[in-house]
Design a protein around this motif. Structure first.
Motif, PDB file in Angstrom:
ATOM      1  N   VAL A1027       0.845  -1.207   0.000  1.00  0.00           N
ATOM      2  CA  VAL A1027       0.000   0.000   0.000  1.00  0.00           C
ATOM      3  C   VAL A1027       0.875   1.250   0.000  1.00  0.00           C
ATOM      4  N   ALA A1028       1.989   1.225   0.770  1.00  0.00           N
ATOM      5  CA  ALA A1028       2.898   2.366   0.823  1.00  0.00           C
ATOM      6  C   ALA A1028       3.536   2.610  -0.546  1.00  0.00           C
ATOM      7  N   GLN A1029       3.881   1.511  -1.230  1.00  0.00           N
ATOM      8  CA  GLN A1029       4.469   1.631  -2.564  1.00  0.00           C
ATOM      9  C   GLN A1029       3.497   2.292  -3.528  1.00  0.00           C
ATOM     10  N   LYS A1030       2.231   1.880  -3.432  1.00  0.00           N
ATOM     11  CA  LYS A1030       1.190   2.446  -4.303  1.00  0.00           C
ATOM     12  C   LYS A1030       1.012   3.946  -4.040  1.00  0.00           C
ATOM     13  N   ALA A1031       0.995   4.310  -2.751  1.00  0.00           N
ATOM     14  CA  ALA A1031       0.862   5.725  -2.384  1.00  0.00           C
ATOM     15  C   ALA A1031       2.089   6.513  -2.833  1.00  0.00           C
ATOM     16  N   GLY A1032       3.294   5.882  -2.727  1.00  0.00           N
ATOM     17  CA  GLY A1032       4.511   6.539  -3.161  1.00  0.00           C
ATOM     18  C   GLY A1032       4.555   6.768  -4.660  1.00  0.00           C
ATOM     19  N   ASP A1033       4.107   5.758  -5.409  1.00  0.00           N
ATOM     20  CA  ASP A1033       4.062   5.898  -6.873  1.00  0.00           C
ATOM     21  C   ASP A1033       3.129   7.030  -7.274  1.00  0.00           C
ATOM     22  N   ARG A1034       2.008   7.111  -6.565  1.00  0.00           N
ATOM     23  CA  ARG A1034       1.052   8.184  -6.878  1.00  0.00           C
ATOM     24  C   ARG A1034       1.663   9.549  -6.557  1.00  0.00           C
TER      25      ARG A1034
END
Length: 1056
Positions: A1027-1034
């Motif tokens: 989830v953190a990776q997804k938020a970081g990519d965004r």
């Protein structure tokens, strides 16, 4: 209009065709068990029937018995004819009343106890009822500035609408009643109807309706028109203006949802309404006359007790029998409650004479319409040692709780009386059905009481034939058989409390009465208050709630099971699975018994077995102490587990009672919450104080107005409100003639502090009176039964004319639809276990049964609609979800209130369903209405769930392309979240994620990046790498957009 009635699906439904007298065809889904009178009611309610109210159903030329089931008709081909029948006086009144309902928009005042009874705003909010208003302007009025709702605009614009007038007046003719010679010709009554073109006199005859030749001065019964089956068809024939207007009116009525005007036995009354201009209408006199005639038709004709007991004794072997039994019990109970209401109001208004005229007012008893009425203090001796009047007041409420506990067990051989508690104009009246034979003189001098005591234990009755029933009930309620000693020193064993009486009626039924002390006392609380003699508690009637006893039993049995299993595997070897199997198998020998002595810690003489007494008292004290466990659990749920915080005092009371916590613990709970350093519970703490203040105000107000004539009540209430809400140092001018004119802001605040300290053991600080005015005012009005004029009281004082009405509040033990409830619970269980198709079938079956038992306009039916709507939406059946949710909403508005938490949640559900179905404007209109009421109930933005509501609206606005308005909502949501929680929380992450999305749609990438950083920071801290990776990519994507946007802005600046 589509007919939506669907009886219970015990066999495959069939399509029934009903050929109406006007040759229209009506189609209804039925099964073999459907009864003829149910079909007749469907036809009666259908607009297609065109006012054919007097008819019978016929099959192949044979008139059908109304109690006949369709499956009993030989060779039935599912086609029936509705055939006009001969009118009688009652049917004529019904027919004219039906016309009056339509002409007055179903707002007849003849049988209501308050203004805007069973209101619903659904059509107004959706715009369907907006006649002569700018609908586009209304639908687009979603600016964030418009969400602050003032009392002046509490009732939505357009609710009362522009009435379509079809005629001038309709009234009873001066030639009533018909002379005997005309009665012999079939005349039932005469009407005078003033149309726009002319005035006519109409004869209502057995054969139908026709215009006669009578005038104001001459009686001429000869017909001057043909005979019509219905009154509207006659009026349409003689008046073109009536025909045109009536057609328009019918179209308007048909466009509304049918549930908006179906009658309900459990209506709600709004606490704030707009008074309307009182216009001359002889039809109101007609309504009152017909209503009185209907009452006279049934006056003293019903034995309420026999009706209720016969309904409860109906067979209940098959599913259909259970449903029909529940239906009959509910109908009989509802009729009794209506009669009890009228009787109680007559007692308070001194319209009937007491049967004990020599007694003081509070001790007087009344007999009205076969119902026994009293103020609960007719037997003073039994309450003197519990606290006198205060104890008697509480005992009446506890009696209802006891009846509910017994009635819901539904045990054969144990009968409870029909009972209702009515609070009206400061007085509390207990209404009960009469035990057969109890008012007759007993020649044998044998007491009808067979078990228990009528004199606080001087004499104790224990009949052997009552014992099995008493033991059966005691086991179900977890009550212990215990020894009591009477005045002569004889020992007796009772299974219920000393004051609980089992009475043998002359109908051979066994009735259980005086259930106010069915459950044990709250020993811990009484012990605590006895240590504070300087602040004595007003009574000793502090009892454990039935919910607490049940929760304590479940707690004890869990501990016992655990102990039993641990003992079974002790000193045994094996794998974990083997030991678990041994523990499970050991339950076959498990036995458990926990029973509480209801007479422990009371004045009852428990004998000399000190060991048993100590054992009983220890268990009762443990149960009493369990309330603290439930309070701790409540704190844990609200603070740590994020359980929804109540929005108003009504939902607060419901929450506490479900946990078995009495309202006397409000002070203790408030003190504990004040110690919690968490802003998210600040709203709940304020709500607890608000409830204590509201309950204190209720007691002061009731005492103030109890003995006042109705003409003085408005002045007393308005002055009370002025003192309560006045700012410090305000000069409150009051007419010296007002009953409580000596009351001041300071003296009222001191009275409230004193009552809160006495009843809730809590010391209110002066800051506590900086309360939320709107929320507190609403709470007091709902508790006392006050209806206020819709005005902005922030800018003006209350005046007597602002108190528009005071209505009765009823507490009773409502009947259950047990079989429907079982089906509903099994349906939910199957859905939870992923057996969704079967679960949905059970839910539909359950809903059908709820409709049969309670009708569509009932809180239980509303909840069934609501849950089924949610499950339909989850299955992508959006049209079905909207269809069911709208029904749930209307039923909830009309029974739980236009602004109850349940209603607001259902508005939000409907808004979401409509929006998801691409009905964006309608969805936003529903959501905006819900938000306005939500903020009014919360009296601001402090409730923790407000941010979530704002974010949802913001997300909806994003999808409509209104990014600017969406940002307003999302920014406010983020601001509220920041105030209540830390930025490193799930709540903040959700709010800022919505805010980031709003900024992106508005192409403000810099602000979007700031918001997304909060989201990324939280998810990174959780340790959920995906989830953190997804938020970081965004965040990287937004950063790139922000950089690109900055370059463009710089390039543009350099060009300039």
């Amino acid at each position: 209009m589509v007919q939506e009635e669907t009886p219970i699906q015990e066999t495959e439904p069939q399509k029934l065709t009903i050929i109406l007298p006007n040759k229209e065809e009506l189609f209804v889904s039925v099964i073999e068990k459907t009864i003829v009178h149910e079909i007749r009611q469907i036809v009666y309610d259908s607009p297609k029937a065109q006012f054919y109210t007097c008819f019978y159903l016929e099959y192949k030329g044979t008139r059908l018995n109304e109690e006949l089931e369709l499956g009993q008709i030989e060779g039935f081909d599912y086609t029936l004819n509705a055939v006009p029948d001969l009118y009688n006086e009652h049917e004529a009144r019904v027919h004219i009343g039906r016309l009056r309902e339509i002409l007055t928009y179903f707002k007849s005042t003849a049988v209501t106890y308050g203004l805007d009874m069973a209101s619903t705003y659904c059509s107004t909010v959706s715009g369907k009822q907006l006649s002569g208003l700018d609908k586009e302007k209304y639908e687009n009025n979603l600016d964030f500035e418009n969400v602050q709702l003032s009392m002046e605009k509490y009732v939505p614009e357009g609710y009362y609408g522009n009435e379509i007038q079809c005629l001038k007046q309709i009234s009873l003719s001066r030639w009533n009643p018909p002379p005997f010679n005309r009665k012999m010709q079939g005349d039932l009554l005469y009407l005078t109807i003033e149309l726009f073109e002319k005035t006519i006199d109409v004869t209502c005859a057995q054969s139908g309706f026709y215009v006669n030749g009578s005038t104001c001065t001459a009686f001429d019964c000869k017909p001057i028109s043909k005979v019509f089956d219905t009154l509207p068809s006659l009026l349409c024939d003689v008046s073109k203006k009536f025909a045109t207007s009536f057609k328009e009116l019918q179209e308007f009525v048909v466009a509304r949802h049918p549930y908006e005007y179906l009658l309900t036995p459990s209506p709600s009354y709004p606490w704030i309404v707009k008074s309307q201009e009182h216009k001359p209408d002889l039809g109101r006199v007609l309504d009152a006359n017909f209503s009185a005639s209907d009452v006279l038709d049934t006056l003293c004709a019903r034995d309420w007790n026999e009706d209720l007991q016969n309904a409860r004794e109906l067979p209940r072997e098959s599913a259909q029998e259970r449903v029909q039994r529940d239906q009959n019990v509910f109908r009989s109970h509802s009729d009794f409650i209506e009669a009890a209401l009228k009787g109680a109001m007559a007692v308070v208004n001194k319209a009937i004479m007491p049967i004990t005229q020599l007694e003081s007012d509070l001790s007087q008893m009344y007999l009205h319409n076969n119902i026994f009425l009293s103020e609960g203090y007719d037997n003073k001796d039994q309450f003197d040692h519990y606290g006198g009047l205060d104890a008697a007041h509480v005992a009446m409420s506890k009696d209802i709780d006891g009846i509910k506990s017994v009635a819901h067990r539904d045990m054969e051989g144990i009968h409870t009386l029909g009972t209702a508690l009515i609070d009206y104009k400061g007085r509390r009246i207990l209404a009960q059905t009469i035990v057969p034979g109890i008012l007759k003189k007993n020649e044998t001098q044998e007491s009808p009481v067979k078990y228990g005591s009528v004199d606080s234990g001087k004499e104790i009755q224990v009949s052997e034939h009552v014992l099995p029933e008493a033991e059966k009930l005691a086991k179900a309620l977890h009550l212990a058989p215990h020894t009591l000693v009477d005045g002569e020193g004889k020992e007796h064993t009772l299974c219920t409390s000393l004051e609980t009486k089992w009475v043998q009626g002359t109908d051979s039924r066994l009735y259980i009465m005086d259930l106010y002390r069915l459950f044990p006392v709250d020993a811990t609380f009484l012990e605590t208050v006895q240590k504070e003699p300087e602040n004595p508690y007003p009574h000793q009637m502090a009892l454990l709630r039935p919910e607490l006893v049940e929760l304590f039993y479940e707690h004890k049995i869990r501990l016992a099971v655990k102990e039993h299993q641990e003992k079974a595997i002790k000193q045994k070897e094996g794998t974990k699975e083997e030991l678990e199997k041994i523990a499970q198998e050991s339950l076959s020998t498990f036995q458990f018994n926990m029973a509480l002595n209801p007479d422990a810690f009371t004045k009852a003489n428990l004998g000399n077995d000190k060991e048993q007494i100590e054992k009983d008292e220890k268990l009762v004290k443990e149960a009493s102490g369990f309330i603290s466990v439930m309070i701790s659990q409540l704190i844990l749920e609200l603070v740590q587990y994020g359980v929804s915080i109540p929005v108003d005092t009504v939902s607060l009371t419901t929450m506490l009672h479900r946990k078995g916590i009495n309202m006397r613990y409000l002070g203790k709970i408030t003190g504990l919450f004040e110690q919690i350093q968490d802003k998210s519970v600040g709203y709940f703490t304020a709500l607890l104080k608000e409830e204590m203040i509201a309950r204190a105000c209720k007691r002061i107000l009731r005492k103030t107005i109890a003995d006042l004539p109705i003409c003085a009540v408005g002045g007393a209430i308005s002055h009370f409100f002025n003192c309560l809400f006045a700012s410090e140092g305000a000069n409150i001018v009051c007419d010296p003639k007002v009953a409580n004119s000596s009351l001041t802001r300071e003296s009222l605040h001191e009275d409230i502090k004193s009552l809160v300290a006495q009843r809730f053991r809590f010391k209110l600080a002066d800051e506590a009176f900086q309360f939320r005015k709107n929320a507190l005012l609403r709470s007091i009005c709902l508790k006392v039964g006050i209806q206020l004029e819709a005005k902005d009281y922030a800018k003006t004082l209350f005046v007597p004319e602002d108190i528009l009405n005071i209505y009765p509040i009823v507490k009773h033990a409502p009947p259950r639809a047990a079989f429907a409830q079982e089906a509903h619970e099994h349906g939910r269980m199957n859905i939870a276990q992923d057996q969704k198709d079967f679960g949905m079938e059970l839910l539909k079956e359950s809903l059908s049964m709820y409709e049969q038992v309670f009708g569509p306009i009932h809180p239980e039916t509303s909840r069934a609609y609501d849950y089924l709507a949610l499950q339909s939406f989850n299955r992508n059946e959006s049209e079905q979800a909207i269809y069911l949710q709208r029904r749930a909403l209307i039923a909830s508005e009309r029974t739980t209130g236009i602004d109850s938490r349940v209603t607001l949640e259902q508005y939000m559900n409907l808004a979401y369903f409509e929006f998801a179905n691409d009905n964006h404007k309608l969805g936003l209109a529903y959501m905006h209405h819900a938000l306005k009421l939500w903020l009014f109930l919360c009296d601001g933005f402090d409730h923790p769930e407000t941010a979530s509501v704002l974010s949802n609206i913001g997300a909806m606005l994003q999808k409509t392309g209104n990014s600017k308005l969406s940002i307003d909502y999302c920014e406010k949501a983020a601001e509220l979240t920041k105030q209540l929680y830390t930025l490193n929380s799930s709540n903040a992450a959700a709010a800022y994620e919505s805010l980031a999305e709003a900024y992106i749609l508005n192409e403000d990438y810099r602000k979007a990046l700031d918001a997304q950083k909060v989201v990324y920071s939280y998810y990174k801290s959780t340790g959920d790498k995906q989830v953190a990776q997804k938020a970081g990519d965004r965040m990287k994507t937004i950063t790139a957009k922000a950089v690109e946007q900055a370059k463009k802005e710089l390039a543009l600046k350099n060009k300039k």
